[in-house]
Design a protein around this motif. Structure first.
Motif, mmCIF file in Angstrom:
data_model
loop_
_atom_site.group_PDB
_atom_site.id
_atom_site.type_symbol
_atom_site.label_atom_id
_atom_site.label_comp_id
_atom_site.label_asym_id
_atom_site.label_seq_id
_atom_site.Cartn_x
_atom_site.Cartn_y
_atom_site.Cartn_z
ATOM 1 N N ARG A 54 -0.047 7.936 -9.267
ATOM 2 C CA ARG A 54 -0.657 6.678 -9.720
ATOM 3 C C ARG A 54 -2.126 6.862 -10.069
ATOM 4 O O ARG A 54 -2.628 6.269 -11.019
ATOM 5 N N PHE A 55 -2.799 7.696 -9.293
ATOM 6 C CA PHE A 55 -4.205 7.968 -9.563
ATOM 7 C C PHE A 55 -4.355 8.655 -10.921
ATOM 8 O O PHE A 55 -5.195 8.255 -11.740
ATOM 9 N N GLY A 56 -3.549 9.664 -11.171
ATOM 10 C CA GLY A 56 -3.592 10.349 -12.464
ATOM 11 C C GLY A 56 -3.301 9.396 -13.614
ATOM 12 O O GLY A 56 -3.987 9.417 -14.646
ATOM 13 N N ARG B 66 0.834 -1.194 0.000
ATOM 14 C CA ARG B 66 0.000 0.000 0.000
ATOM 15 C C ARG B 66 0.880 1.259 0.000
ATOM 16 O O ARG B 66 1.863 1.334 0.727
ATOM 17 N N VAL B 67 0.494 2.242 -0.794
ATOM 18 C CA VAL B 67 1.274 3.475 -0.926
ATOM 19 C C VAL B 67 0.749 4.519 0.057
ATOM 20 O O VAL B 67 -0.426 4.851 0.063
ATOM 21 N N TYR B 68 1.642 5.007 0.921
ATOM 22 C CA TYR B 68 1.275 6.047 1.878
ATOM 23 C C TYR B 68 1.848 7.396 1.480
ATOM 24 O O TYR B 68 1.503 8.401 2.063
ATOM 25 N N ASP B 69 2.716 7.423 0.503
ATOM 26 C CA ASP B 69 3.302 8.653 0.005
ATOM 27 C C ASP B 69 2.276 9.320 -0.911
ATOM 28 O O ASP B 69 1.932 8.785 -1.961
ATOM 29 N N LEU B 70 1.768 10.480 -0.493
ATOM 30 C CA LEU B 70 0.707 11.135 -1.263
ATOM 31 C C LEU B 70 1.160 11.551 -2.655
ATOM 32 O O LEU B 70 0.369 11.502 -3.600
ATOM 33 N N GLU B 71 2.405 11.943 -2.805
ATOM 34 C CA GLU B 71 2.880 12.320 -4.138
ATOM 35 C C GLU B 71 2.801 11.127 -5.084
ATOM 36 O O GLU B 71 2.312 11.240 -6.208
ATOM 37 N N GLU B 72 3.248 9.970 -4.617
ATOM 38 C CA GLU B 72 3.190 8.762 -5.443
ATOM 39 C C GLU B 72 1.743 8.312 -5.657
ATOM 40 O O GLU B 72 1.359 7.915 -6.757
#
Length: 166
Positions: free
Chosen positions: A62-64, A52-58
């Protein structure tokens, strides 16, 4: 504590979650349920085996990327062309504004960029819902992305509220 205060506390303790919610919260829950239906899992992110990714930038990047990939699968028509450009613009803007917030020099600049992240995430939710209506066969993918957009909106809303109250 006065008798009136004790009665109020007792009344609040007996209230269900629904009774304690504001009108706008109840309305939003109804909208969420109407869009998602009962056949969609409540949490959708990366594949089950991935960390799970907790880094908001990443996470926003990924969402984009996921929205761009999704947009490529949407058939082009008079109805969908405008929606496609809007959803891609809003979804990729979430990450761009987060990067800008991360580099902010002042608290006001940070809060303004976070506020824009909130707005763009909410706008993305709207356009994903419109795509689900325009192209019903893509509804499951739109719902999965909508859930991620909702989570990002909630995260940025919390950051913004916390920053405003400090």
């Amino acid at each position: 504590m006065s008798n009136d205060e004790r009665m109020k506390d007792n009344d609040e303790a007996r209230m269900s979650k629904l009774e304690r919610m504001t009108k706008s919260q109840v309305a939003q829950d109804n909208v969420d349920e109407a869009f998602l239906g009962s056949d969609v899992a409540a949490v959708v992110r990366e594949e089950p085996g991935n960390k799970r990714v907790y880094d908001l930038e990443e996470r926003t990047a990924r969402f984009g990327e996921a929205v761009i990939d999704f947009a490529k699968a949407i058939p082009q028509s008079a109805v969908t062309n405008r929606i496609i450009s809007q959803v891609v613009g809003a979804a990729t803007s979430v990450g761009a504004n987060y990067v800008e917030a991360d580099d902010a020099i002042s608290k006001n600049e940070f809060l303004k960029s976070i506020s824009t992240c909130r707005k763009e995430a909410r706008e993305t939710k709207h356009f994903l819902r419109m795509i689900a209506r325009a192209v019903p066969e893509l509804r499951p993918q739109a719902c999965a992305l909508w859930i991620e957009a909702k989570e990002l909106h909630l995260i940025f809303s919390k950051i913004w509220r916390t920053g405003k109250n400090e």
